[in-house]
Scaffold this motif. Structure first.
Motif, PDB file in Angstrom:
ATOM      1  N   ILE A 201      -0.400  22.925  16.104  1.00  0.00           N
ATOM      2  CA  ILE A 201      -1.579  23.103  14.341  1.00  0.00           C
ATOM      3  C   ILE A 201      -1.900  21.852  14.857  1.00  0.00           C
ATOM      4  N   ALA A 202      -2.165  21.599  16.040  1.00  0.00           N
ATOM      5  CA  ALA A 202      -3.319  20.108  16.236  1.00  0.00           C
ATOM      6  C   ALA A 202      -4.158  19.553  15.164  1.00  0.00           C
ATOM      7  N   ALA A 203      -5.454  20.796  15.333  1.00  0.00           N
ATOM      8  CA  ALA A 203      -6.216  19.817  14.361  1.00  0.00           C
ATOM      9  C   ALA A 203      -6.215  19.605  12.720  1.00  0.00           C
ATOM     10  N   GLU A 204      -5.037  20.931  12.380  1.00  0.00           N
ATOM     11  CA  GLU A 204      -4.735  20.655  10.760  1.00  0.00           C
ATOM     12  C   GLU A 204      -3.976  19.065  10.679  1.00  0.00           C
ATOM     13  N   LEU A 205      -3.137  19.112  11.890  1.00  0.00           N
ATOM     14  CA  LEU A 205      -2.200  17.286  11.690  1.00  0.00           C
ATOM     15  C   LEU A 205      -2.763  15.957  11.913  1.00  0.00           C
ATOM     16  N   MET A 206      -4.273  16.288  12.647  1.00  0.00           N
ATOM     17  CA  MET A 206      -4.802  15.791  12.762  1.00  0.00           C
ATOM     18  C   MET A 206      -5.814  15.016  12.102  1.00  0.00           C
ATOM     19  N   TYR A 207      -5.954  16.499  11.368  1.00  0.00           N
ATOM     20  CA  TYR A 207      -6.942  16.103   9.737  1.00  0.00           C
ATOM     21  C   TYR A 207      -6.424  15.412   8.691  1.00  0.00           C
ATOM     22  N   ARG A 208      -5.086  15.955   8.153  1.00  0.00           N
ATOM     23  CA  ARG A 208      -4.278  15.438   7.556  1.00  0.00           C
ATOM     24  C   ARG A 208      -3.996  13.653   7.788  1.00  0.00           C
ATOM     25  N   TRP A 209      -3.209  13.488   8.483  1.00  0.00           N
ATOM     26  CA  TRP A 209      -3.484  11.941   9.355  1.00  0.00           C
ATOM     27  C   TRP A 209      -4.559  11.162   8.661  1.00  0.00           C
ATOM     28  N   ASP A 210      -5.835  11.858   9.586  1.00  0.00           N
ATOM     29  CA  ASP A 210      -7.049  11.081   9.275  1.00  0.00           C
ATOM     30  C   ASP A 210      -7.529  10.940   7.794  1.00  0.00           C
TER      31      ASP A 210
ATOM     32  N   GLY B  99       1.015  -0.705  -0.174  1.00  0.00           N
ATOM     33  CA  GLY B  99      -0.172   0.012   0.576  1.00  0.00           C
ATOM     34  C   GLY B  99       0.755   1.617   0.104  1.00  0.00           C
ATOM     35  N   VAL B 100       0.329   2.596   0.006  1.00  0.00           N
ATOM     36  CA  VAL B 100       0.908   3.715  -0.105  1.00  0.00           C
ATOM     37  C   VAL B 100       1.369   3.914   1.756  1.00  0.00           C
ATOM     38  N   THR B 101       3.123   4.467   1.734  1.00  0.00           N
ATOM     39  CA  THR B 101       3.254   4.645   2.695  1.00  0.00           C
ATOM     40  C   THR B 101       2.844   6.733   2.975  1.00  0.00           C
ATOM     41  N   ILE B 102       2.925   6.533   4.008  1.00  0.00           N
ATOM     42  CA  ILE B 102       2.952   8.284   4.488  1.00  0.00           C
ATOM     43  C   ILE B 102       4.417   8.826   4.746  1.00  0.00           C
ATOM     44  N   THR B 103       4.920   9.419   3.694  1.00  0.00           N
ATOM     45  CA  THR B 103       6.551   9.896   4.600  1.00  0.00           C
ATOM     46  C   THR B 103       6.178  11.502   5.197  1.00  0.00           C
ATOM     47  N   LYS B 104       6.423  11.681   6.530  1.00  0.00           N
ATOM     48  CA  LYS B 104       6.370  12.656   7.058  1.00  0.00           C
ATOM     49  C   LYS B 104       7.999  13.283   7.127  1.00  0.00           C
ATOM     50  N   ALA B 105       7.709  14.482   7.512  1.00  0.00           N
ATOM     51  CA  ALA B 105       9.142  15.032   7.920  1.00  0.00           C
ATOM     52  C   ALA B 105       9.027  15.584   9.490  1.00  0.00           C
ATOM     53  N   SER B 106       8.947  14.917  10.463  1.00  0.00           N
ATOM     54  CA  SER B 106       8.845  14.742  11.783  1.00  0.00           C
ATOM     55  C   SER B 106       7.924  14.201  12.202  1.00  0.00           C
ATOM     56  N   PHE B 107       8.466  13.337  12.668  1.00  0.00           N
ATOM     57  CA  PHE B 107       8.168  11.933  13.740  1.00  0.00           C
ATOM     58  C   PHE B 107       6.634  12.524  14.857  1.00  0.00           C
ATOM     59  N   TYR B 108       7.536  13.874  15.636  1.00  0.00           N
ATOM     60  CA  TYR B 108       6.549  13.510  17.043  1.00  0.00           C
ATOM     61  C   TYR B 108       5.552  14.523  16.282  1.00  0.00           C
ATOM     62  N   SER B 109       5.129  15.035  15.936  1.00  0.00           N
ATOM     63  CA  SER B 109       3.895  15.451  15.262  1.00  0.00           C
ATOM     64  C   SER B 109       2.966  13.872  14.554  1.00  0.00           C
ATOM     65  N   GLN B 110       3.910  13.031  14.488  1.00  0.00           N
ATOM     66  CA  GLN B 110       2.811  11.747  13.584  1.00  0.00           C
ATOM     67  C   GLN B 110       2.247  11.254  15.763  1.00  0.00           C
ATOM     68  N   THR B 111       3.126  10.607  15.868  1.00  0.00           N
ATOM     69  CA  THR B 111       2.961  10.927  17.497  1.00  0.00           C
ATOM     70  C   THR B 111       2.345  11.292  18.865  1.00  0.00           C
ATOM     71  N   SER B 112       2.080  12.601  17.922  1.00  0.00           N
ATOM     72  CA  SER B 112       1.444  13.254  19.550  1.00  0.00           C
ATOM     73  C   SER B 112       0.760  14.490  18.926  1.00  0.00           C
ATOM     74  N   PRO B 113       0.179  14.452  17.754  1.00  0.00           N
ATOM     75  CA  PRO B 113       0.054  15.212  16.830  1.00  0.00           C
ATOM     76  C   PRO B 113      -1.190  16.247  18.227  1.00  0.00           C
ATOM     77  N   GLU B 114      -1.357  15.999  18.966  1.00  0.00           N
ATOM     78  CA  GLU B 114      -2.433  16.970  20.034  1.00  0.00           C
ATOM     79  C   GLU B 114      -1.679  17.616  20.790  1.00  0.00           C
ATOM     80  N   THR B 115      -0.237  17.985  20.617  1.00  0.00           N
ATOM     81  CA  THR B 115       1.139  18.752  21.557  1.00  0.00           C
ATOM     82  C   THR B 115       1.166  19.562  21.107  1.00  0.00           C
ATOM     83  N   LYS B 116       1.028  19.792  19.787  1.00  0.00           N
ATOM     84  CA  LYS B 116       0.946  20.691  18.789  1.00  0.00           C
ATOM     85  C   LYS B 116       0.284  21.930  18.486  1.00  0.00           C
TER      86      LYS B 116
END
Length: 257
Positions: A171-180, A152-169
């Protein structure tokens, strides 16, 4: 005439053959090189560690890229200048889908460009995809060894912790929307180097692909199990990579007569 020495990876033009493995970790280069005939370490500068050797008599090399797109881009550019035209990432990823469980082999058919390096090479509309022949060689290798695998398709991210703990950033709403959105679109896993590897390969006119092992289960993981026990995950993906490269070398030999 003295051969050009690469600024970052520390090797010279002609030091390597066309086939190169690209792990992120410098420590993993030695583990991959153990599968080579006559392995020899030839350079170690910063995160870039290089060994050479042969597979079935054909020159191969392994160079670590470090973590993320910027250093991977440097490695790909300089390895190409040194003689490589076939590069295979060998690493790990995290599952984002019930389709991928811990220990599964992942062979991406494309990458979400949630990073910035690729924008310096091609417009955002251009897809990040691997070489099809390399992908098929890896798929055959995984199947031949009896591993469950995903293409399947992989997601190449630029930041490890914006994936593992997006709620702490901030721009949390934008990050979680995009991951979803990515997951709803069918993305099955995430790592940090695939998109720039595929895109740079395209601009250089060379073959690139990736093989990874999932180091996690997804959040929705419940009772899924695999029939084979989880031996060392790192060795699992290395063996698939070595087998896949051997298959590619054999195909190239037949094609070139």
């Amino acid at each position: 005439m003295e051969k050009k020495k690469m600024m970052h990876v520390g090797i010279h033009e002609g030091d390597i053959g066309r086939y190169v493995f690209l792990p992120g970790s410098p420590e993993r280069t030695e583990k991959i090189a153990k599968y080579f005939e006559n392995p020899k370490e030839i350079a170690y500068n910063r995160e870039f560690r290089t060994w050479t050797g042969t597979l079935d008599g054909v020159p191969v090399a392994v160079t670590s890229t470090g973590i993320g797109g910027p250093s991977a881009a440097i490695a790909v550019e300089e390895l190409h200048q040194s003689g490589a035209d076939t590069m295979m990432r060998v690493g790990s990823c995290a599952s984002t889908s019930p389709k991928v469980c811990m220990g599964d082999i992942v062979i991406p058919c494309g990458a979400v460009r949630m990073e910035g390096v690729g924008d310096h090479y091609l417009p955002v509309e251009f897809p990040a995809v691997p070489d099809f022949q390399m992908m098929k060689a890896l798929e055959e290798a995984a199947a031949g060894q009896g591993f469950h695998y995903d293409t399947g398709v992989t997601i190449t991210k630029a930041s490890f912790y914006s994936q593992t703990s997006p709620e702490t950033k901030p721009i949390a709403a934008e990050l979680m929307y995009r991951w979803d959105a990515y997951v709803k679109g069918g993305a099955t896993n995430t790592s940090m180097e695939c998109a720039p590897l595929f895109l740079i390969g395209g601009t250089l006119g060379i073959r690139t692909a990736s093989v990874m092992v999932s180091a996690t289960n997804c959040k929705e993981y419940t009772e899924q199990t695999r029939t084979r026990p989880l031996e060392d995950l790192e060795d699992r993906v290395i063996r698939v990579a070595i087998d896949g490269m051997r298959r590619l070398i054999q195909w190239d030999r037949r094609k070139e007569g």
